[in-house]
Design a protein around this motif. Structure first.
Motif, mmCIF file in Angstrom:
data_model
loop_
_atom_site.group_PDB
_atom_site.id
_atom_site.type_symbol
_atom_site.label_atom_id
_atom_site.label_comp_id
_atom_site.label_asym_id
_atom_site.label_seq_id
_atom_site.Cartn_x
_atom_site.Cartn_y
_atom_site.Cartn_z
ATOM 1 N N THR A 196 0.822 -1.216 0.000
ATOM 2 C CA THR A 196 0.000 0.000 0.000
ATOM 3 C C THR A 196 0.857 1.268 0.000
ATOM 4 O O THR A 196 0.392 2.320 -0.403
ATOM 5 C CB THR A 196 -0.967 0.056 1.203
ATOM 6 O OG1 THR A 196 -0.195 0.205 2.389
ATOM 7 C CG2 THR A 196 -1.842 -1.168 1.300
ATOM 8 N N SER A 197 2.103 1.182 0.455
ATOM 9 C CA SER A 197 2.951 2.386 0.440
ATOM 10 C C SER A 197 3.900 2.382 -0.742
ATOM 11 O O SER A 197 4.516 3.394 -1.051
ATOM 12 C CB SER A 197 3.778 2.467 1.723
ATOM 13 O OG SER A 197 4.728 1.430 1.734
ATOM 14 N N GLY A 198 4.043 1.226 -1.392
ATOM 15 C CA GLY A 198 5.012 1.128 -2.489
ATOM 16 C C GLY A 198 6.425 0.885 -1.991
ATOM 17 O O GLY A 198 7.363 0.768 -2.763
ATOM 18 N N SER A 199 6.596 0.793 -0.657
ATOM 19 C CA SER A 199 7.916 0.518 -0.111
ATOM 20 C C SER A 199 8.132 -0.990 -0.072
ATOM 21 O O SER A 199 7.236 -1.765 -0.399
ATOM 22 C CB SER A 199 8.019 1.107 1.290
ATOM 23 O OG SER A 199 9.327 0.948 1.781
ATOM 24 N N SER A 200 9.330 -1.394 0.342
ATOM 25 C CA SER A 200 9.523 -2.835 0.575
ATOM 26 C C SER A 200 9.372 -3.080 2.065
ATOM 27 O O SER A 200 9.497 -2.173 2.881
ATOM 28 C CB SER A 200 10.909 -3.269 0.097
ATOM 29 O OG SER A 200 11.908 -2.599 0.821
ATOM 30 N N SER A 201 9.106 -4.338 2.388
ATOM 31 C CA SER A 201 8.923 -4.658 3.802
ATOM 32 C C SER A 201 10.275 -4.794 4.493
ATOM 33 O O SER A 201 11.295 -5.011 3.852
ATOM 34 C CB SER A 201 8.130 -5.959 3.933
ATOM 35 O OG SER A 201 7.669 -6.066 5.252
ATOM 36 N N THR A 202 10.260 -4.630 5.802
ATOM 37 C CA THR A 202 11.479 -4.821 6.601
ATOM 38 C C THR A 202 11.231 -5.948 7.579
ATOM 39 O O THR A 202 10.087 -6.170 8.000
ATOM 40 C CB THR A 202 11.797 -3.550 7.416
ATOM 41 O OG1 THR A 202 10.668 -3.251 8.233
ATOM 42 C CG2 THR A 202 12.117 -2.378 6.532
ATOM 43 N N TRP A 203 12.303 -6.631 7.948
ATOM 44 C CA TRP A 203 12.181 -7.742 8.903
ATOM 45 C C TRP A 203 13.289 -7.624 9.938
ATOM 46 O O TRP A 203 14.433 -7.342 9.597
ATOM 47 C CB TRP A 203 12.297 -9.089 8.180
ATOM 48 C CG TRP A 203 11.428 -9.174 6.961
ATOM 49 C CD1 TRP A 203 11.835 -9.142 5.664
ATOM 50 C CD2 TRP A 203 10.003 -9.282 6.932
ATOM 51 N NE1 TRP A 203 10.750 -9.231 4.816
ATOM 52 C CE2 TRP A 203 9.610 -9.313 5.562
ATOM 53 C CE3 TRP A 203 9.001 -9.357 7.904
ATOM 54 C CZ2 TRP A 203 8.285 -9.414 5.155
ATOM 55 C CZ3 TRP A 203 7.676 -9.451 7.510
ATOM 56 C CH2 TRP A 203 7.330 -9.490 6.154
ATOM 57 N N VAL A 204 12.934 -7.842 11.173
ATOM 58 C CA VAL A 204 13.903 -7.730 12.274
ATOM 59 C C VAL A 204 13.622 -8.847 13.273
ATOM 60 O O VAL A 204 12.472 -9.031 13.699
ATOM 61 C CB VAL A 204 13.735 -6.392 13.042
ATOM 62 C CG1 VAL A 204 14.880 -6.193 14.031
ATOM 63 C CG2 VAL A 204 13.600 -5.207 12.122
ATOM 64 N N LEU A 205 14.658 -9.571 13.664
ATOM 65 C CA LEU A 205 14.491 -10.559 14.742
ATOM 66 C C LEU A 205 15.172 -10.105 16.020
ATOM 67 O O LEU A 205 14.778 -10.509 17.118
ATOM 68 C CB LEU A 205 15.034 -11.924 14.304
ATOM 69 C CG LEU A 205 14.164 -12.652 13.277
ATOM 70 C CD1 LEU A 205 14.919 -13.816 12.652
ATOM 71 C CD2 LEU A 205 12.873 -13.145 13.921
ATOM 72 N N SER A 206 16.224 -9.313 15.896
ATOM 73 C CA SER A 206 16.939 -8.820 17.079
ATOM 74 C C SER A 206 17.404 -7.400 16.824
ATOM 75 O O SER A 206 17.699 -7.034 15.678
ATOM 76 C CB SER A 206 18.181 -9.679 17.364
ATOM 77 O OG SER A 206 17.844 -10.868 18.046
ATOM 78 N N ASN A 207 17.479 -6.620 17.865
ATOM 79 C CA ASN A 207 18.169 -5.327 17.810
ATOM 80 C C ASN A 207 18.648 -4.974 19.210
ATOM 81 O O ASN A 207 18.576 -5.815 20.120
ATOM 82 C CB ASN A 207 17.278 -4.240 17.165
ATOM 83 C CG ASN A 207 16.035 -3.925 17.980
ATOM 84 O OD1 ASN A 207 16.016 -4.088 19.206
ATOM 85 N ND2 ASN A 207 14.993 -3.454 17.321
ATOM 86 N N HIS A 208 19.109 -3.742 19.368
ATOM 87 C CA HIS A 208 19.731 -3.357 20.637
ATOM 88 C C HIS A 208 18.709 -3.074 21.739
ATOM 89 O O HIS A 208 19.102 -2.684 22.832
ATOM 90 C CB HIS A 208 20.590 -2.113 20.402
ATOM 91 C CG HIS A 208 19.761 -0.915 20.015
ATOM 92 N ND1 HIS A 208 18.976 -0.888 18.886
ATOM 93 C CD2 HIS A 208 19.560 0.266 20.636
ATOM 94 C CE1 HIS A 208 18.344 0.263 18.824
ATOM 95 N NE2 HIS A 208 18.668 0.984 19.872
ATOM 96 N N ASP A 209 17.437 -3.229 21.446
ATOM 97 C CA ASP A 209 16.399 -2.917 22.430
ATOM 98 C C ASP A 209 15.691 -4.142 22.992
ATOM 99 O O ASP A 209 14.873 -4.007 23.900
ATOM 100 C CB ASP A 209 15.333 -2.012 21.790
ATOM 101 C CG ASP A 209 15.825 -0.585 21.582
ATOM 102 O OD1 ASP A 209 16.680 -0.128 22.367
ATOM 103 O OD2 ASP A 209 15.353 0.061 20.643
#
Ligand code: NOJ
Length: 554
Positions: free
Chosen positions: A316-329
């Motif tokens: 719907t935004s024309g962007s690509s999706s992002t995926w995250v399993l871990s980060n610093h938070d």
């Protein structure tokens, strides 16, 4: 391929693998116990061998570290403990010359209390222009000694702090992080300067911290915490996800697009799902994080829903999706998948302590199944890396690192620990400096100590040991990223029914298949599959907690 064909390639960020470096914990070149930019440069070949497309650097700016560097005292410099601007330029060169890009963190919602603007505001009188860059208000009660409202900071405790002279200032995060007033032209202009400053130095993109909270409507009377919570999130909420924040990003978009190639941005925006495309649109920041995978259990139904919802949303935004399993938070995913009920309270509800929003923070638990967690983490990572869109990796996950739960309270640094107080263990456990070798001072992180204590079990995860072990998690990431580069295809997938609720299978347009067994019972594989890659080597059954990649002719 002629130059015209190159021009038609999709932008690099749409399906990039971005590796997050938490600079103070990556590699320490000068032996002061704190990671630094020369340390990152010294590991540039490691990053190249890993096979990532870009590095995202968490804040490396001058900071008193009241919130791990997200309290920025100068947006256009390097913390002297981490290096110099010349070191930063050398890092850009080291990455670019190896074909990798660099993304830096911009923290626009708040500054450090040590930022010259805030120091000026403290020295200035109430009502002065210096105070107008922040959000100062009179207190309540007969002598103004009560905060203006009952609002809570995201890290616990009041969101207001009183200054000498009597006024109060708003800080949605730590006391040392006063919120800026984004109705100030000076604030807006200064961030444009900052974006240009780093873009001119060759930075390829920006990660925007707390992107949904910059603009605020502080018209009095201010509502209470409960009144705020009742309001719809329709773009008019006084504090969160306001429509007018996109006026800021429209201006930033002009800055990004004035460079060739255009600079990119990804929003950290904790907003209702249907509002995410506003941030991800090409007129705004261009891409937005979704944190749904890292909030999901290792569960086929949850993963499938998350993936489909987010692919639909990205469309719907024309962007690509992002995926995250871990980060610093958040607690590292190897640990989350090794715990019986990660981030849940006794009733199975997401644990939210003292208003702290980090659903999954809070250390570990004595019931941790270390090996099972690591195995499930590897399977989840390979599943993620097969998806269309960008994957964001967090330093140390390629080593199969677990959360470090055993940090003594006296060594903890995270404000969420101090402001909970002590109930939420905070985020230090995923920020412990990396082990590069199995022995030596600080496991090869530097020549001396490490600013957060490393546990003895880090030795078994050290980079040097894993590099020479074909069965290691590091080698799995390297091979996975190499193959991903070769297999990359259009941004779509097709689900293939498996007849089993705990086994997911999807196919990409070029015949790249990804299958994950989220359960424990082996799942039989077809014989005509050309096996590319799996967690456990070639096999005819897909064991539990395993992902396999294969191509199929038909
Ligand atoms: C989000 C960052 O990821 C987190 O580490 C930080 O504490 C808050 N924003 C405040 O800047």
């Amino acid at each position: 391929m002629g130059p015209d064909a190159t021009a038609e390639l999709p932008p690099w960020w749409r399906q990039a693998v971005v590796y997050q470096i938490y600079p103070r914990s990556f590699a320490d070149a000068n032996g002061d116990g704190l990671g630094d930019i020369p340390g990152i440069i010294s590991r540039a070949d490691y990053l190249l061998a890993l096979g990532i497309d870009a590095v995202w650097l968490s804040p490396f700016y001058p900071s008193a570290l009241a919130d791990g560097g997200y309290d920025v005292a100068d947006y256009r410099d390097v913390d002297p403990r981490l290096g110099t601007l010349a070191d930063f330029d050398a890092l850009v060169e080291a990455l670019h010359s190896r074909g990798m890009r660099i993304v830096v963190d911009i923290v626009p919602n708040h500054t450090s209390d040590l930022h010259p603007w805030f120091q000026e505001a403290l020295a200035a009188a109430p009502g002065s222009p210096a105070r107008d860059r922040y959000i100062f208000r009179e207190g309540t009660g007969p002598d103004g000694s009560e905060p203006p409202t009952d609002w809570h900071s995201m890290f616990g405790g009041s969101a207001w702090e009183r200054v000498p002279g009597g006024q109060w200032y708003l800080h949605n995060f730590a006391i040392e992080q006063p919120d800026l007033d984004w109705s100030s032209e000076e604030v807006r202009d200064d961030f444009v300067r900052t974006l240009r400053f780093w873009s001119d130095r060759g930075v390829d993109g920006f990660r925007i911290d707390v992107a949904h909270m910059l603009t605020k409507d502080m018209t009095e009377p201010l509502l209470s915490r409960h009144e705020l919570a009742e309001l719809p999130r329709d773009g008019q909420h006084p504090m969160i996800d306001r429509d007018d924040v996109h006026e800021v990003y429209a201006e930033w978009r002009n800055v990004f697009d004035s460079y060739d190639p255009p600079r990119t941005a990804v929003a950290e925006a904790w907003v209702d799902k249907e509002r995410v495309p506003l941030y991800a649109s090409a007129e705004s920041l261009g891409q937005a994080f979704n944190f749904d995978l890292l909030q999901a259990d290792f569960d086929a139904a949850q993963f499938r829903t998350v993936v489909q919802d987010n692919l639909d949303l990205a469309a719907t935004s024309g962007s690509s999706s992002t995926w995250v399993l871990s980060n610093h938070d958040v607690v590292r995913h190897a640990t989350r998948y090794g715990l019986p009920h990660p981030g849940r309270d006794a009733e199975g509800n997401p644990a939210r302590k003292h208003g702290v929003d980090w659903v999954l923070s809070g250390g570990t638990d004595p019931e941790l199944d270390r090996e099972g967690g690591e195995r499930r983490a590897r399977a989840a990572t390979l599943f993620m890396l097969g998806l269309p869109g960008s994957s964001y990796l967090y330093q140390g996950e390629e080593l199969g690192l677990h959360e470090v739960a055993e940090i003594p309270d006296a060594d903890r640094q995270d404000p969420t620990f101090f402001r909970s107080p002590g109930v939420d263990k905070g985020r230090d456990g995923c920020r412990v400096p990396l082990p590069w070798s199995p022995d030596g001072p600080s496991f090869g992180f530097g020549d001396d100590g490490s600013h957060l204590p490393q546990p003895p079990w880090f030795a078994a995860h050290a980079v040097s040991g894993q590099e020479s072990d074909p069965g290691s998690t590091l080698r799995l990431y390297q091979r996975g990223l190499e193959l991903r580069g070769i297999l990359q295809t259009d941004e779509s997938l097709e689900w293939v029914e498996t007849g089993r609720a705990d086994v997911l299978h999807f196919r990409r347009p070029n015949g790249w298949n990804v299958m994950t067994n989220f359960g424990t019972e082996p799942y039989p594989l077809m014989v005509d599959e050309a096996l590319l890659f799996s967690v456990g080597g070639p096999q005819h059954d897909l064991p539990g907690a395993t992902t396999v990649w294969f191509t199929r002719e038909s």
